[in-house]
Structures are given as C-alpha cells and as structure tokens.
Design an enzyme around this catalytic site. Structure first.
Site, short mmCIF file in Angstrom:
data_model
loop_
_atom_site.label_atom_id
_atom_site.label_comp_id
_atom_site.label_asym_id
_atom_site.label_seq_id
_atom_site.Cartn_x
_atom_site.Cartn_y
_atom_site.Cartn_z
N CYS A 105 -6.22 0.05 6.93
CA CYS A 105 -5.97 0.64 5.60
C CYS A 105 -7.10 1.60 5.19
CB CYS A 105 -5.84 -0.48 4.56
SG CYS A 105 -5.46 0.13 2.90
N HIS A 147 -2.27 -3.87 5.04
CA HIS A 147 -2.09 -3.49 6.44
C HIS A 147 -3.42 -3.22 7.10
CE1 HIS A 147 -2.72 0.95 5.89
NE2 HIS A 147 -2.45 0.60 4.64
N ASP A 186 0.48 3.79 1.65
CA ASP A 186 0.45 4.39 2.99
C ASP A 186 1.87 4.65 3.51
OD1 ASP A 186 0.26 4.61 5.93
OD2 ASP A 186 -1.85 4.10 5.60
N ARG A 193 2.99 4.87 6.31
CA ARG A 193 3.38 4.14 7.53
C ARG A 193 3.83 2.71 7.27
NH1 ARG A 193 -2.32 5.27 10.20
NH2 ARG A 193 -2.79 4.76 8.03
N CYS A 245 0.85 -1.19 0.00
CA CYS A 245 0.00 0.00 0.00
C CYS A 245 0.89 1.24 0.00
CB CYS A 245 -0.90 0.01 1.23
SG CYS A 245 -2.06 1.41 1.26
CO CO Z 1 -3.46 1.28 3.02
#
Ligand code: CO
Length: 211
Positions: free
Chosen positions: A101, A98, A44, A46, A42
């Site tokens: 998400c 994750h 993302d 993080r 992803c």
């Molecule tokens: Co995500």
C-alpha cells in the site's frame, strides 16, 4: 477514441451484456439494494472490492479512501457507516487493506507531502508509533511495511468498535461482525488478519454506557 470515451463505450457494452444475461437485472436493482456487506477499502485502483470478491452490483456497499482508514472525525466515513449499519442493516463490515500500500509506505517516510496528505498520513504514523517495538525489529523494509498494513487494518477495525454506531448495533441487534482483511497484490488472495464479533470487549475508556 480518447481514453474516457473508451470508458463510455465499455459501459454500453457491459449494460447490454447484463441485460442479455438477465433482462430484469437493472429493473430489480434500481428498485432496491440489500447489501449484506460494508467494505472499507483503499482507493488503490488495483483493489476493486467487487471484482476481487466475485460480487455483483447490489451486494457490497463501498467506502474507499487512502489506506482504508477509519478516522473518528471523518464525516464521510461515519455517514457511510451510519447508513450501512442503521438503514441497510449490513451483517458484516470489512476493512480491507493491501500489501504494497502506497499510503502505508508514504507514512513510513519523513517526506513532507504537504498540507492535506500530511494530515491524512499522520493517522498511519500514529499506528506505527503504537507498534514501534514490533515493527522496528523487522529489518526488511518491505516486510515491515506489510506488517504495518496488517496492524493498521486491525487498528481501523478497533476504531469501528469505538463508535457509538457499532456499539449500539452490537447491543440491540448483535451485529455487525467486523473483519480485518489484507489483499495481496502479488497473488490476488485475501488474508483475514483480525475480527471482532458483536459484543467483543473493548477498552472501557471507549465504551458508552447510555446507548
Ligand atoms: Co493502498
């Protein structure tokens, strides 16, 4: 100092540290990359692939998009897959989602995210529909979203196996091993949830017989 200038300064410090530790580091890497893994994760911020797996530059070939999707019309994803499998000869392809998400949570709402995002999230809604019975039995919304994260990773791994790229490599070279993982934002731990070894049977509808 502005925020982006800080990035450039940190980059200089990092490069110096690497050279201090290993004077040949960049020379070696600039000549060749031989990663064993393709990571489909992803976007993302993080979930940085190399940091959470303790890997170094040169070890993981990375593709990231919203909610780590494998969409059979995505030329970007398919080009990365083709190059990683047929040129870099990776041994493992990891789809890593994750918990928590945002893309998965967004797809569970009825909100209109407008043109392009609606188009992307639609693919996650399709996964929800496939597992509607199991998912609607989970009353807690956060737990339901987390289960969809796991099921989505499984579906994306199965999408990989539906490509002629993977089927040809499985037939001729008995690789790559496909993995579905989910990373926990709250504890930093990766949980394997699904895998397909080379040669795992798939729905015959998606099998190519003239590879
Ligand atoms: Co995500």
């Amino acid at each position: 100092m502005t925020s982006y200038e800080k990035l450039l300064l940190k980059n200089k410090n990092w490069a110096k540290e690497e050279i201090d530790n290993d004077p040949e580091f960049f020379k070696r890497l600039s000549a060749l990359q031989t990663p064993e893994f393709l990571w489909i994760g992803c976007s993302d911020s993080r979930v940085p692939a190399d940091k959470i797996t303790g890997t170094q530059p040169g070890e993981i070939f990375v593709h990231r998009n919203i909610a780590n999707m494998v969409i059979h019309t995505d030329v970007n994803l398919l080009s990365v897959l083709d190059f990683a499998v047929n040129h870099l000869k990776v041994k493992h392809v990891i789809v890593c989602g994750h918990y928590g998400c945002g893309g998965i949570k967004a797809a569970m709402t009825n909100h209109d995210y407008k043109y392009v995002l609606n188009m992307w999230l639609r693919n996650i809604k399709d996964v929800y529909r496939l597992y509607r019975e199991e998912l609607s039995a989970i009353a807690n919304e956060e737990l339901r979203a987390d289960r969809l994260v796991e099921l989505n990773v499984k579906e994306q791994v199965m999408h990989l196996a539906k490509t002629s790229i993977i089927q040809r490599a499985w037939l001729n070279e008995k690789r790559p091993h496909l993995h579905g993982w989910v990373y926990g934002l709250k504890d930093g731990i990766i949980h394997p949830v699904f895998e397909m070894n080379a040669g795992t049977p798939i729905d015959p509808l998606y099998e190519y017989d003239d590879l």
